[in-house]
Structure formats: C-alpha cells, structure tokens
Design an enzyme around this catalytic site. Structure first.
Site, PDB file in Angstrom:
ATOM      1  CE  LYS A 213      -3.451  -2.724  -0.364  1.00  0.00           C
ATOM      2  NZ  LYS A 213      -4.291  -3.168   0.540  1.00  0.00           N
TER       3      LYS A 213
HETATM    4  C1  LIG Z   1      -5.310  -4.458   0.878  1.00  0.00           C
HETATM    5  C2  LIG Z   1      -6.775  -4.356   0.823  1.00  0.00           C
HETATM    6  C3  LIG Z   1      -7.501  -4.673   1.783  1.00  0.00           C
HETATM    7  C4  LIG Z   1      -7.110  -5.435   3.088  1.00  0.00           C
HETATM    8  O1  LIG Z   1      -6.198  -4.734   3.805  1.00  0.00           O
HETATM    9  P1  LIG Z   1      -5.340  -5.474   5.024  1.00  0.00           P
HETATM   10  O2  LIG Z   1      -4.565  -4.411   5.594  1.00  0.00           O
HETATM   11  O3  LIG Z   1      -4.353  -6.477   4.333  1.00  0.00           O
HETATM   12  O4  LIG Z   1      -6.291  -6.149   5.722  1.00  0.00           O
HETATM   13  C5  LIG Z   1      -8.962  -4.573   1.776  1.00  0.00           C
HETATM   14  N1  LIG Z   1      -9.468  -3.685   0.664  1.00  0.00           N
HETATM   15  C6  LIG Z   1      -8.873  -3.527  -0.251  1.00  0.00           C
HETATM   16  C7  LIG Z   1      -9.547  -2.738  -1.565  1.00  0.00           C
HETATM   17  C8  LIG Z   1      -7.363  -3.699  -0.397  1.00  0.00           C
HETATM   18  O5  LIG Z   1      -6.690  -3.548  -1.421  1.00  0.00           O
END
Ligand SMILES: *Cc1c(COP(=O)(O)O)cnc(C)c1O
Length: 386
Positions: free
Chosen positions: A186
């Site tokens: 991210k």
């Molecule tokens: C990465 C992601 C998540 C999950 O995030 P985590 O921190 O791994 O739980 C949820 N929704 C979307 C759209 C994502 O890309």
C-alpha cells in the site's frame, strides 16, 4: 533475460534508514508490543487526515470488521458494497453476521455506481461500504446524501486511498468510519497494519476495546510503569492490536507521504504519456475537485484490440523481470460467494469486464527512472509485437 535480483517486484515498499532506526529504537526500549509509538502513529495519521479519532489495528480488514460491529451491524442486516474489491471487503460483512449486497461499478471510474445503489436498498440495509478503487475517491456527496436519506451508515474501504481528497476534504474525514491499510504493497506501509478513522467518539472507543480482547479501556497499560492493574472484559473481543514495531515504521512513512505521492505522480504521468498511443485502456481522468491517491495504475488489456490476453500479457511481463497484479478477481465469482449466494457470470457486467482485462503495473515510490523505463519498454514491446 533478467536475473532474480533485478526483478521488479509488484508493490515493493520504499523503506529508508529512518524506518530502520525507528524500529531499532523500539527494540532497544523493549516496547515492541502495543505502546507509545502506536499512539504517536495514530496521532500522525489522524492529524494528516483531519479526523477526530484514529484507531490503529493489525489490518484494514480488522478495521472494517470492528467498524461494522461498533456501529451495531449484525445478523439480519444487509451491507451494500462493490464486487470489484479485495475479498476482505465482503468477508468482514459475513464475519459481522450480515449479508453483503453487491452493486456493480461504473466502467470508467471503477468505483461503485452510485446510480445503482438506491435500487439495492431494502428495509434490511444498514450501511454502504464504498471502496475508493485504486485511490480514486468515490462520489462521496452522492453516497452521503443517499445514506442520510435512507438512514444508513457509510463505512469506507480506503485501503488504497490514504491521501485522497474529495472536494477539499481528505478521505477519512467524511464517512462514519474509514479504514486504511498499511499492508506491504500500500501507499504507506507497516508490514501488516490498518487504521480506522472516525468522528464518532463512542465508535472509536468501542473499536479500541474490541480490538484487544474486549479488555476495559487502557488495559494494555496493565504492565506499564504505572503499576499492575486488574483488567475486566466488557465484550468478547479480538486480538487485532497493532505493535509498536509496526507503528515505528508507520511514523517514519507518514513523514514521507507527500514525497511518496510526488514520486507516484511523476511515474503516473510518465506512464500516461508512454502508453497513450497503445491499444490498451488507461485510467480515467480524475475530476479536478478530487485528488487521486495514485495507488494502482491499471491497464485494460482486451485481446480483441491489444492482440494478447491479460494473463498472457502478465506472463510476458514476468518473463521480462516485471511483476504485476490483478485488482481484482470479482468477489461474486469466487467459490464461496458463488456457492453460498448462487452468483454466476453476468450478475455484474462492468466488474466482470474489468476483472477479465485489468492488470496493475508497478507504481511504487521506490521505482527508479531506470525501472520505469524498463517497464515502459517491456509493455510497448509486448503490445507492439502482437
Ligand atoms: C489490501 C486491501 C484490503 C485489506 O487490507 P489489509 O490491511 O491487508 O487487511 C482491503 N480492501 C482492499 C480494497 C485492499 O486492496
């Protein structure tokens, strides 16, 4: 062919000496679990976003789960969301005991088609969970107005959208709760990690308590220098707390958020220019009153025009030492969802069209100009040789 060590891994994070030093500092002090750095990290994100409360957890998934619970969503309730998302968005609705109701996306923005939301609302609907796809804000004025009209909550999956803005407001300051992800790929990372932003004090308190076994407030301090404290349990909660080791990375990442954005923007503009003559779909333009967080740069590879199928394109990139990703395989077509709810192809045509053709190419602040040139060269070569 490239060797393993110059493989461009998709979504590789930018980690500097500052992050390393901050983690080492936590190790030296011994505060490696939930402690003062988690509070500092919460404060830095909260202040940046302009929300009243920020509660750090071990993932965005945990944040979405607890947001649903904190706002009282449970069995018998319906929550509207989009099938063009990571499975976690729908999974947490099921964890809460509620039913996910999908609404197709707009083919251009790839965000939930707000014109279709109203007809999905029933007397059981309790919340809308929009996903700011790729970092592009959803049409929040329309969504908030619909929510107000039908007395619904808005809980946002903002896993892609830290830094995004909608009409002068940061994503994270608008809905009832907004959940960020700090997963490795991210825009801001803590390894694993997430945070819920809210302006609702009671919800913030509940999320904090529910995220640590349901222990009464501040029980995490029970072994601190304030002396031992007995704890009580007010809810059968979860083990979702963030560690100081994670927050240490996040504190230093937040200091670089604008610098990371500037680099992503440079790469984004370079890609747009480099691919504009290719027979592939490029991201839609973002309206000028919004700021896209530039999390994913997606190409639509349609075999009819590009001459190559998406998966073959990804394989060709891989052979050139470049990783890529698919965001997303439509949730309603995943095995559990097909079996439990009886979904089949044709249910959400725009999501399926995108799911079959989309590919996300590397867009990380870590990429060098040489990496970007290599990616552009490879993509042009693959497409132009068809
Ligand atoms: C990465 C992601 C998540 C999950 O995030 P985590 O921190 O791994 O739980 C949820 N929704 C979307 C759209 C994502 O890309």
């Amino acid at each position: 062919m490239s060797s393993q060590n110059d493989y461009i891994v998709f979504g590789s994070p930018s980690i500097g000496q500052e992050e390393i030093d901050e983690v080492v500092d936590s190790m030296r002090t011994g505060w490696i679990g939930t402690g003062p750095k988690v509070t500092r990290f919460e404060e830095s994100v909260r202040a940046y976003v302009g929300a009243q409360y920020g509660v750090a957890l071990n993932s965005c998934t945990a944040g979405m789960h607890l947001s649903l619970l904190a706002f009282g969503i449970g069995p018998g309730d319906e929550v509207i969301t989009t099938p063009l998302s990571f499975c976690a968005t729908a999974n947490v609705i099921i964890h809460a005991g509620a039913t996910p109701i999908f609404v197709d996306v707009d083919g251009a923005t790839m965000n939930i088609d707000h014109a279709l939301i109203e007809r999905a609302i029933t007397p059981k609907t309790k919340a809308i969970m929009p996903v700011h796809f790729a970092g592009r804000p959803c049409d929040m004025d329309t969504i908030m107005a619909l929510a107000k009209k039908h007395h619904l909550l808005v809980i946002e999956d903002a896993a892609h959208a830290i830094g995004a803005e909608y009409r002068g407001k940061k994503i994270g300051s608008i809905g009832d709760a907004t959940c960020f992800s700090f997963y490795v790929t991210k825009n801001i990372v803590t390894g694993e990690g997430g945070m819920v932003m809210t302006n609702n004090e009671e919800a913030a308190k509940k999320i904090k308590v529910y995220g640590l076994h349901g222990l009464s407030a501040d029980a995490w301090k029970r072994y601190s220098d304030e002396g031992y404290k007995h704890y009580d349990v007010v809810f059968p909660g979860f083990k979702y707390n963030m560690m100081d080791l994670q927050a240490a990375i996040g504190i230093q990442q937040m200091k670089k958020i604008d610098q990371f954005y500037a680099r992503r923007k440079e790469i984004w503009e370079t890609y747009k220019k480099a691919f504009k003559d290719l027979p592939v779909g490029l991201p839609d333009e973002t309206p000028t009153d919004q700021k896209h967080a530039l999390h994913l740069f997606t190409l639509l590879i349609d075999e009819k025009t590009a001459g190559i199928q998406r998966d073959a394109f990804m394989q060709a990139l891989h052979q050139r030492g470049i990783g890529s990703g698919v965001h997303f395989m439509p949730i309603h077509l995943l095995e559990y969802y097909r079996k439990r709810y009886g979904y089949a192809r044709g249910a959400y045509p725009n999501t399926e069209y995108i799911g079959d053709r989309t590919v996300s190419i590397p867009l990380s602040a870590k990429l060098t100009d040489t990496d970007v040139d290599r990616i552009i060269y490879a993509i042009r070569e693959i497409i132009l040789s068809q």
